[in-house]
Design a protein around this motif. Structure first.
Motif, PDB file in Angstrom:
ATOM      1  N   GLN A   3       0.754  -1.267  -0.151  1.00 24.67           N
ATOM      2  CA  GLN A   3       0.118   0.021  -0.123  1.00 24.67           C
ATOM      3  C   GLN A   3       0.943   1.224  -0.028  1.00 24.67           C
ATOM      4  O   GLN A   3       2.002   1.284   0.629  1.00 24.67           O
ATOM      5  N   GLY A   4       0.366   2.363  -0.504  1.00 24.87           N
ATOM      6  CA  GLY A   4       1.083   3.534  -0.555  1.00 24.87           C
ATOM      7  C   GLY A   4       0.502   4.337   0.501  1.00 24.87           C
ATOM      8  O   GLY A   4      -0.638   4.488   0.929  1.00 24.87           O
ATOM      9  N   TYR A   5       1.432   5.033   1.207  1.00 23.39           N
ATOM     10  CA  TYR A   5       1.208   6.107   2.283  1.00 23.39           C
ATOM     11  C   TYR A   5       1.661   7.310   2.028  1.00 23.39           C
ATOM     12  O   TYR A   5       3.006   7.362   1.803  1.00 23.39           O
ATOM     13  N   ILE A   6       1.025   8.470   2.116  1.00 26.90           N
ATOM     14  CA  ILE A   6       1.479   9.663   1.881  1.00 26.90           C
ATOM     15  C   ILE A   6       1.814  10.351   3.297  1.00 26.90           C
ATOM     16  O   ILE A   6       0.733  10.415   4.176  1.00 26.90           O
ATOM     17  N   ASN A   7       3.152  10.638   3.882  1.00 27.02           N
ATOM     18  CA  ASN A   7       3.503  10.984   4.901  1.00 27.02           C
ATOM     19  C   ASN A   7       2.652  12.317   5.433  1.00 27.02           C
ATOM     20  O   ASN A   7       2.708  13.327   4.413  1.00 27.02           O
ATOM     21  N   ASP A   8       1.862  12.321   6.400  1.00 25.78           N
ATOM     22  CA  ASP A   8       1.109  13.568   6.778  1.00 25.78           C
ATOM     23  C   ASP A   8       1.766  14.500   7.580  1.00 25.78           C
ATOM     24  O   ASP A   8       1.144  15.819   8.057  1.00 25.78           O
ATOM     25  N   LEU A  40      13.571   7.052   0.989  1.00 25.72           N
ATOM     26  CA  LEU A  40      13.370   7.858   1.961  1.00 25.72           C
ATOM     27  C   LEU A  40      14.890   8.067   2.713  1.00 25.72           C
ATOM     28  O   LEU A  40      15.645   7.210   2.945  1.00 25.72           O
ATOM     29  N   ARG A  41      15.235   9.132   3.281  1.00 29.22           N
ATOM     30  CA  ARG A  41      16.195   9.423   4.162  1.00 29.22           C
ATOM     31  C   ARG A  41      15.949   8.805   5.376  1.00 29.22           C
ATOM     32  O   ARG A  41      14.739   8.855   6.170  1.00 29.22           O
ATOM     33  N   LEU A  47       7.034  15.753   4.989  1.00 29.53           N
ATOM     34  CA  LEU A  47       5.652  15.931   4.949  1.00 29.53           C
ATOM     35  C   LEU A  47       5.260  15.718   3.230  1.00 29.53           C
ATOM     36  O   LEU A  47       6.205  16.219   2.438  1.00 29.53           O
ATOM     37  N   GLY A  48       4.456  14.741   2.798  1.00 28.46           N
ATOM     38  CA  GLY A  48       4.131  14.681   1.433  1.00 28.46           C
ATOM     39  C   GLY A  48       4.908  13.583   0.924  1.00 28.46           C
ATOM     40  O   GLY A  48       4.724  13.158  -0.410  1.00 28.46           O
TER      41      GLY A  48
END
Length: 64
Positions: A3-8, A40-41, A47-48
């Motif tokens: 699943q994809g998740y957009i960091n909020d 990802l670092r 965010l985003g």
């Protein structure tokens, strides 16, 4: 299937991983999460940013 998740919100990588995968995940699932999210670092996730969250079956599918 993953699943994809957009960091909020901006957060550190390990806190985000624990929040999405839960506490006490197996080493294999932890490593799989890391492989899928190499973009990802590993200190700070902004965010985003897109985070890929593997499900329980994706580990066995990836190995095959």
């Amino acid at each position: 299937m993953a699943q994809g998740y957009i960091n909020d919100r901006t957060t550190d990588y390990h806190s985000l991983k624990s929040r999405l995968m839960g506490i006490g995940i197996s080493p294999q699932h932890s490593d799989h999460f890391d492989v899928l999210n190499r973009h990802l670092r590993h200190r700070l996730v902004s965010l985003g940013q897109l985070v890929i969250v593997p499900d329980a079956y994706s580990l066995s599918c990836s190995l095959e």
